[in-house]
Structure formats: structure tokens, C-alpha cells
Design an enzyme around this catalytic site. Structure first.
Site, PDB file in Angstrom:
ATOM      1  N   GLU A  77       0.824  -1.223   0.000  1.00 18.36           N
ATOM      2  CA  GLU A  77       0.000   0.000   0.000  1.00 18.36           C
ATOM      3  C   GLU A  77       0.856   1.270   0.000  1.00 18.36           C
ATOM      4  O   GLU A  77       0.384   2.331   0.399  1.00 18.36           O
ATOM      5  CB  GLU A  77      -0.938   0.019   1.200  1.00 18.36           C
ATOM      6  CG  GLU A  77      -1.991  -1.061   1.223  1.00 18.36           C
ATOM      7  CD  GLU A  77      -2.990  -1.015   0.067  1.00 18.36           C
ATOM      8  OE1 GLU A  77      -2.902  -0.125  -0.798  1.00 18.36           O
ATOM      9  OE2 GLU A  77      -3.849  -1.910   0.034  1.00 18.36           O
ATOM     10  N   HIS A  96      -2.185   2.463   8.716  1.00 19.79           N
ATOM     11  CA  HIS A  96      -3.282   1.699   8.108  1.00 19.79           C
ATOM     12  C   HIS A  96      -3.340   0.323   8.753  1.00 19.79           C
ATOM     13  O   HIS A  96      -2.311  -0.272   9.049  1.00 19.79           O
ATOM     14  CB  HIS A  96      -3.027   1.573   6.601  1.00 19.79           C
ATOM     15  CG  HIS A  96      -3.844   0.516   5.941  1.00 19.79           C
ATOM     16  ND1 HIS A  96      -5.216   0.564   5.897  1.00 19.79           N
ATOM     17  CD2 HIS A  96      -3.489  -0.628   5.296  1.00 19.79           C
ATOM     18  CE1 HIS A  96      -5.675  -0.497   5.245  1.00 19.79           C
ATOM     19  NE2 HIS A  96      -4.640  -1.239   4.877  1.00 19.79           N
ATOM     20  N   HIS A  98      -6.292  -3.347   9.542  1.00 19.35           N
ATOM     21  CA  HIS A  98      -7.580  -4.005   9.306  1.00 19.35           C
ATOM     22  C   HIS A  98      -8.225  -4.320  10.659  1.00 19.35           C
ATOM     23  O   HIS A  98      -8.606  -5.460  10.914  1.00 19.35           O
ATOM     24  CB  HIS A  98      -7.381  -5.300   8.510  1.00 19.35           C
ATOM     25  CG  HIS A  98      -6.704  -5.104   7.188  1.00 19.35           C
ATOM     26  ND1 HIS A  98      -6.257  -6.153   6.431  1.00 19.35           N
ATOM     27  CD2 HIS A  98      -6.413  -3.977   6.482  1.00 19.35           C
ATOM     28  CE1 HIS A  98      -5.700  -5.695   5.310  1.00 19.35           C
ATOM     29  NE2 HIS A  98      -5.779  -4.368   5.320  1.00 19.35           N
ATOM     30  N   TYR A 117     -19.117  12.587  20.516  1.00 16.05           N
ATOM     31  CA  TYR A 117     -18.353  13.791  20.127  1.00 16.05           C
ATOM     32  C   TYR A 117     -16.943  13.473  19.633  1.00 16.05           C
ATOM     33  O   TYR A 117     -16.347  14.231  18.862  1.00 16.05           O
ATOM     34  CB  TYR A 117     -18.325  14.802  21.281  1.00 16.05           C
ATOM     35  CG  TYR A 117     -17.309  14.516  22.350  1.00 16.05           C
ATOM     36  CD1 TYR A 117     -16.012  14.999  22.237  1.00 16.05           C
ATOM     37  CD2 TYR A 117     -17.643  13.756  23.478  1.00 16.05           C
ATOM     38  CE1 TYR A 117     -15.064  14.731  23.213  1.00 16.05           C
ATOM     39  CE2 TYR A 117     -16.710  13.471  24.446  1.00 16.05           C
ATOM     40  CZ  TYR A 117     -15.426  13.960  24.312  1.00 16.05           C
ATOM     41  OH  TYR A 117     -14.490  13.684  25.264  1.00 16.05           O
ATOM     42  N   HIS A 159     -12.165  -3.326   3.305  1.00 23.47           N
ATOM     43  CA  HIS A 159     -10.716  -3.353   3.489  1.00 23.47           C
ATOM     44  C   HIS A 159     -10.285  -3.027   4.924  1.00 23.47           C
ATOM     45  O   HIS A 159      -9.879  -3.917   5.647  1.00 23.47           O
ATOM     46  CB  HIS A 159     -10.078  -2.393   2.459  1.00 23.47           C
ATOM     47  CG  HIS A 159      -8.600  -2.444   2.415  1.00 23.47           C
ATOM     48  ND1 HIS A 159      -7.868  -2.073   1.313  1.00 23.47           N
ATOM     49  CD2 HIS A 159      -7.687  -2.812   3.361  1.00 23.47           C
ATOM     50  CE1 HIS A 159      -6.582  -2.227   1.565  1.00 23.47           C
ATOM     51  NE2 HIS A 159      -6.454  -2.666   2.797  1.00 23.47           N
ATOM     52  N   TYR A 212      -7.406  20.845  20.829  1.00 22.96           N
ATOM     53  CA  TYR A 212      -7.517  19.819  21.864  1.00 22.96           C
ATOM     54  C   TYR A 212      -6.159  19.181  22.156  1.00 22.96           C
ATOM     55  O   TYR A 212      -5.401  18.851  21.243  1.00 22.96           O
ATOM     56  CB  TYR A 212      -8.496  18.748  21.365  1.00 22.96           C
ATOM     57  CG  TYR A 212      -8.602  17.502  22.188  1.00 22.96           C
ATOM     58  CD1 TYR A 212      -9.343  17.486  23.372  1.00 22.96           C
ATOM     59  CD2 TYR A 212      -8.009  16.317  21.775  1.00 22.96           C
ATOM     60  CE1 TYR A 212      -9.469  16.329  24.099  1.00 22.96           C
ATOM     61  CE2 TYR A 212      -8.127  15.153  22.502  1.00 22.96           C
ATOM     62  CZ  TYR A 212      -8.859  15.163  23.671  1.00 22.96           C
ATOM     63  OH  TYR A 212      -8.983  14.006  24.383  1.00 22.96           O
TER      64      TYR A 212
HETATM   65 ZN    ZN Z   1      -4.783  -3.098   3.969  1.00 19.31          ZN
END
Ligand code: ZN
Length: 220
Positions: A77, A96, A98, A117, A159, A212
Site C-alpha cells: 500500500e 493503516h 484491518h 463527540y 478493506h 484539543y
Molecule cells: Zn490493507
């Protein structure tokens, strides 16, 4: 390379990848982590368990040429990370994975609305689902980058989950928060029709989130 800034960042990328597994957000090596470095970024390689990674395994990708240097091949990726860095000059890291609940919602093409929120932590009043594209393609990279132009996190249909941050720590903190919200949202839905925060209140919360967690004297 031992004492260099680059070596330290390579180690931080590995530590961050391992942290995802320790927290149970990621399983095996399906996730990938990167940090911006000079004219490009450093990313986890494809196919190597995080536990056995050494700094030399981390791959450098040049954002201008798209070429990479290193003895390993980058995560499949890597283009998704590259397009996010191109779209967001303020992104210092991309993460990233899963994770179970975020991926479950993504598989059902269910965005996370303003039921809590903390949804504003992702930079808006919802966490949206990017339409499906084959993993590892430029088409997926472009869709993901388009979504992250407006917000700091999104779900990828069929994904998983994708987040960015100014630092590696902030990128995985947001990834963890999205997973937490996804889990809470699944529970809320099991209790009935989710009750949502009104749009004007969410706009206020999104504004509040821009400062924040910042201490006096912190740079933006
Ligand atoms: Zn992936």
C-alpha cells in the site's frame, strides 16, 4: 546510519508497527506504517513480521520520483501513503490496519456518524467510507488521499482503516480511536436507532478539537 536522525525514525516506524499489534488493533502484518522523512517517507516493508524487522528493512520512498531505496520491497500500500503525503503537507505519519470493528463497518459501507463527540477527532462530523478499489492499486491510493484531504481518518470499503497525524504517535492514536468509536457504534446500533449530536454542536466540537490536547507554547 547508527546515530542518525534517519536511523532513529526507522526504529520509531518499527516500534509503532509493533505497538499496533500489541494493542490488538492490527493482526499479523496486514497493517502498514510510515513517517515523512526529507523529500519522501519511510515505510514498513511487505511480507516481514514486525517482530523481526530491523531498521535496514524499512524502505525509503522518494515522493518526487516514486522510486524507493532499501534492500526490501515496500508495503503493497505504499502508493496510498504516498498520495496522502502529497495531498496533506501537514501529515507527518500515516497508519493503516484491518482492525476488527472499523473493518466490519467498512465492509458494510457504513460510515460512523456523530453518535459521539469523539468522531470529531477525525476532523469532521462523520468518519466516511472510501469506495472499494483493489488493494495496492493507484486507484485506491487516489480515493484514500481524496478522503484525507478533508479529514484525518477514513474507512476503506471491504478493506480497513486509515489515519494520518503530525507524528507516528498521533497517527496510531487516531487509528486506535477510530477502532474504539467503531466498536462503540456497533454496540449503540445494537441498542436501537443511534441518536446523533446536532450538526451545529458538532461544528463547535470540530473547532474545539483543533486545539484539543495542546499545551501553552506548543507549536501547531
Ligand atoms: Zn490493507
Amino acid at each position: 546510519m547508527q546515530d542518525s536522525e534517519e536511523f532513529a525514525l526507522r526504529r520509531a516506524v518499527i516500534e509503532t508497527a509493533r505497538e499496533l499489534n500489541r494493542r490488538g488493533i492490527n493482526v499479523n502484518k496486514s497493517g502498514n506504517i510510515s513517517a515523512r522523512f526529507r523529500e519522501g517517507f519511510l515505510i514498513t516493508p511487505t511480507g516481514i513480521p514486525y517482530e523481526s524487522l530491523i531498521p535496514e528493512d524499512i524502505v525509503f520512498i522518494d515522493l518526487k520520483s516514486g522510486g524507493f531505496t532499501g534492500k526490501r520491497l515496500p508495503s503493497s500500500e505504499w502508493e496510498m501513503h504516498a498520495e496522502v503525503y502529497r495531498a496533506r503537507a501537514d501529515a507527518g505519519a500515516v497508519a493503516h490496519c484491518h482492525s476488527a470493528y472499523a473493518t466490519a463497518l467498512a465492509c458494510q459501507n457504513m460510515p460512523i456518524p456523530a453518535f459521539h463527540y469523539m468522531v470529531a477527532a477525525a476532523g469532521g462530523d462523520s468518519i466516511d467510507v472510501v469506495p472499494y478499489e483493489t488493494f495496492g492499486t493507484h486507484a485506491l491510493a487516489l480515493r484514500a488521499a481524496e478522503a484525507l484531504q478533508k479529514k484525518n481518518a477514513c474507512l476503506l470499503e471491504h478493506h480497513g482503516s486509515l489515519s494520518l497525524g503530525k507524528t507516528l504517535g498521533k497517527a496510531i492514536a487516531l487509528l486506535a480511536e477510530v477502532e474504539n468509536l467503531a466498536r462503540q457504534y456497533c454496540i449503540v446500533r445494537s441498542l436501537g436507532e443511534p441518536r446523533l449530536i446536532p450538526a451545529d454542536e458538532m461544528a463547535r466540537v470540530v473547532q474545539k478539537f483543533k486545539t484539543y490536547g495542546r499545551q501553552p507554547g506548543d507549536k501547531e
